[in-house]
Design a protein around this motif. Structure first.
Motif, short mmCIF file in Angstrom:
data_model
loop_
_atom_site.label_atom_id
_atom_site.label_comp_id
_atom_site.label_asym_id
_atom_site.label_seq_id
_atom_site.Cartn_x
_atom_site.Cartn_y
_atom_site.Cartn_z
N VAL A 1 0.86 -1.18 0.00
CA VAL A 1 0.00 0.00 0.00
C VAL A 1 0.90 1.23 0.00
CG1 VAL A 1 -1.81 1.25 1.22
CG2 VAL A 1 -1.80 -1.25 1.23
N ARG A 2 0.65 2.14 -0.94
CA ARG A 2 1.55 3.29 -1.14
C ARG A 2 0.83 4.60 -0.85
NH1 ARG A 2 4.47 2.64 -6.78
NH2 ARG A 2 6.02 3.89 -5.66
N HIS A 3 1.59 5.56 -0.39
CA HIS A 3 1.02 6.87 -0.08
C HIS A 3 0.72 7.67 -1.35
CE1 HIS A 3 1.66 7.14 4.41
NE2 HIS A 3 2.28 6.01 4.09
N ARG A 4 1.60 7.57 -2.34
CA ARG A 4 1.41 8.33 -3.58
C ARG A 4 1.77 7.45 -4.79
NH1 ARG A 4 3.55 11.82 0.11
NH2 ARG A 4 5.67 11.20 -0.46
N PRO A 5 0.91 6.52 -5.17
CA PRO A 5 1.21 5.69 -6.35
C PRO A 5 1.31 6.57 -7.60
CG PRO A 5 -0.66 4.81 -5.11
CD PRO A 5 -0.40 6.18 -4.57
N PRO A 6 2.37 6.42 -8.37
CA PRO A 6 2.52 7.25 -9.57
C PRO A 6 1.56 6.82 -10.66
CG PRO A 6 4.30 5.64 -9.45
CD PRO A 6 3.52 5.52 -8.16
N PRO A 7 1.13 7.75 -11.50
CA PRO A 7 0.25 7.38 -12.62
C PRO A 7 0.94 6.37 -13.53
CG PRO A 7 0.34 9.77 -12.32
CD PRO A 7 1.40 9.20 -11.45
N GLY A 8 0.17 5.41 -13.99
CA GLY A 8 0.71 4.44 -14.91
C GLY A 8 1.49 3.30 -14.28
N ALA A 9 1.55 3.24 -12.95
CA ALA A 9 2.26 2.14 -12.28
C ALA A 9 1.49 0.85 -12.48
CB ALA A 9 2.41 2.43 -10.79
N PRO A 10 2.19 -0.31 -12.47
CA PRO A 10 1.50 -1.60 -12.58
C PRO A 10 0.45 -1.74 -11.48
CG PRO A 10 3.88 -1.89 -12.78
CD PRO A 10 3.65 -0.47 -12.37
N ALA A 11 -0.53 -2.59 -11.73
CA ALA A 11 -1.66 -2.72 -10.81
C ALA A 11 -1.21 -3.05 -9.40
CB ALA A 11 -2.63 -3.78 -11.32
N HIS A 12 -0.21 -3.94 -9.25
CA HIS A 12 0.19 -4.35 -7.90
C HIS A 12 1.02 -3.28 -7.20
CE1 HIS A 12 3.82 -5.48 -10.15
NE2 HIS A 12 4.46 -5.52 -9.00
N LEU A 13 1.37 -2.21 -7.92
CA LEU A 13 2.08 -1.09 -7.31
C LEU A 13 1.26 0.19 -7.32
CD1 LEU A 13 5.67 -1.65 -8.81
CD2 LEU A 13 4.80 -2.35 -6.57
N SER A 14 -0.04 0.04 -7.52
CA SER A 14 -0.93 1.21 -7.62
C SER A 14 -1.96 1.26 -6.51
CB SER A 14 -1.65 1.19 -8.97
OG SER A 14 -0.74 1.28 -10.04
N VAL A 15 -1.75 0.49 -5.45
CA VAL A 15 -2.71 0.44 -4.35
C VAL A 15 -2.45 1.61 -3.40
CG1 VAL A 15 -3.63 -0.93 -2.45
CG2 VAL A 15 -2.84 -2.06 -4.55
N GLY A 16 -3.43 2.48 -3.22
CA GLY A 16 -3.28 3.65 -2.38
C GLY A 16 -3.80 3.45 -0.97
N LEU A 17 -3.70 4.52 -0.17
CA LEU A 17 -4.07 4.44 1.24
C LEU A 17 -5.54 4.14 1.47
CD1 LEU A 17 -2.01 7.39 2.80
CD2 LEU A 17 -1.57 4.93 3.01
N GLY A 18 -6.37 4.40 0.48
CA GLY A 18 -7.78 4.09 0.64
C GLY A 18 -8.03 2.61 0.91
N ARG A 19 -7.07 1.78 0.50
CA ARG A 19 -7.21 0.33 0.75
C ARG A 19 -7.26 0.03 2.24
NH1 ARG A 19 -8.23 -3.91 1.87
NH2 ARG A 19 -7.74 -5.95 0.93
N LEU A 20 -6.57 0.86 3.05
CA LEU A 20 -6.56 0.61 4.50
C LEU A 20 -7.93 0.85 5.11
CD1 LEU A 20 -3.15 2.22 5.55
CD2 LEU A 20 -3.63 -0.09 4.70
N GLU A 21 -8.64 1.83 4.59
CA GLU A 21 -9.97 2.11 5.11
C GLU A 21 -10.93 0.97 4.83
OE1 GLU A 21 -11.12 5.80 3.37
OE2 GLU A 21 -9.30 6.84 4.01
N ALA A 22 -10.63 0.20 3.77
CA ALA A 22 -11.50 -0.92 3.41
C ALA A 22 -11.06 -2.23 4.05
CB ALA A 22 -11.53 -1.08 1.89
N ALA A 23 -9.93 -2.22 4.76
CA ALA A 23 -9.43 -3.44 5.38
C ALA A 23 -10.40 -3.92 6.45
CB ALA A 23 -8.05 -3.21 5.99
N GLY A 24 -10.55 -5.24 6.52
CA GLY A 24 -11.51 -5.75 7.48
C GLY A 24 -11.09 -7.07 8.09
N ARG A 25 -12.04 -7.75 8.69
CA ARG A 25 -11.79 -8.99 9.39
C ARG A 25 -11.18 -10.03 8.45
NH1 ARG A 25 -13.41 -10.06 14.17
NH2 ARG A 25 -14.91 -8.33 14.09
N GLY A 26 -10.17 -10.72 8.94
CA GLY A 26 -9.49 -11.72 8.15
C GLY A 26 -8.26 -11.20 7.43
N GLU A 27 -8.06 -9.87 7.45
CA GLU A 27 -6.88 -9.29 6.82
C GLU A 27 -5.86 -8.91 7.88
OE1 GLU A 27 -7.99 -7.26 2.73
OE2 GLU A 27 -9.07 -6.31 4.38
#
Length: 208
Positions: free
Chosen positions: A74-100
């Motif tokens: 999870v990255r603070h500032r993913p650059p435009p055009g980065a591969p999908a596995h390197l484009s995950v931003g901080l919003g992913r943390l807000e969606a983190a839930g049970r089992g993670e």
């Protein structure tokens, strides 16, 4: 750092608390992702991205036969055009839930913005782990105390430790990939795994 160097480092640290503590912390990490079948999120701070830890965990996931250890960086500032596995931003943390599982690596101040998102992840049911390199020789920073209080398990690396945060990350990632003797784990001992890894050091490069 390959498996041979990790083994030599452990020999140099024999008699200190670091071999024990990194194995304990790695056992918590391995147990958390193993119990839930994966879902490992890895995040650093705005000024420190744990690239090497991401790469080593990815390698350990392949070599140990435990794909659950392969993290999503999870990255603070993913650059435009980065591969999908390197484009995950901080919003992913807000969606983190049970089992993670959320592993936070902080070199110095974690920052209030990151701490808020870590709190959101914990409140959503995620297991929070922290590798914390505290800065300076004065009183413990407030952000450090807050990060440790948010974590279900934390391993602090103060300046007085004599080790840097990168070295501790190598020890943790290597221990996480061991089939034994981690708490709650069974299987081959590290020496057997080491022999196997030496034969695999020429394997194709990782995706990071």
């Amino acid at each position: 750092m390959d498996a041979v160097r990790v083994a030599l480092l452990r020999e140099a640290l024999a008699g200190t608390e670091w071999v024990r503590d990194t194995r304990r912390f790695a056992g918590t990490l391995r147990g958390s992702v193993g119990a839930h079948g994966g879902g490992l999120l890895l995040v650093g701070t705005a000024h420190y991205e744990p690239w090497h830890l991401a790469a080593h965990l990815d390698d350990e996931a392949a070599w140990s036969g435990m794909p659950e250890l392969s993290p999503t960086l999870v990255r603070h500032r993913p650059p435009p055009g980065a591969p999908a596995h390197l484009s995950v931003g901080l919003g992913r943390l807000e969606a983190a839930g049970r089992g993670e599982t959320l592993l936070v690596v902080a070199e110095g101040n974690a920052g209030e913005g990151l701490l808020e998102r870590v709190h959101d992840a914990r409140r959503g049911g995620a297991t929070v782990l922290a590798l914390d390199g505290t800065a300076g020789g004065g009183p413990e920073p407030v952000a450090h105390r807050d990060l440790c209080s948010l974590a279900h398990d934390a391993l602090a690396v103060p300046d007085s430790a004599g080790l840097d945060l990168d070295t501790v990350q190598h020890l943790v990632s290597a221990a996480a990939g061991e089939n034994g003797p981690l708490p709650g784990a069974r299987g081959r001992r590290f020496r057997d795994r080491l022999s196997r890894l030496v034969d695999q050091l020429a394997a194709p490069p990782h995706r990071w």
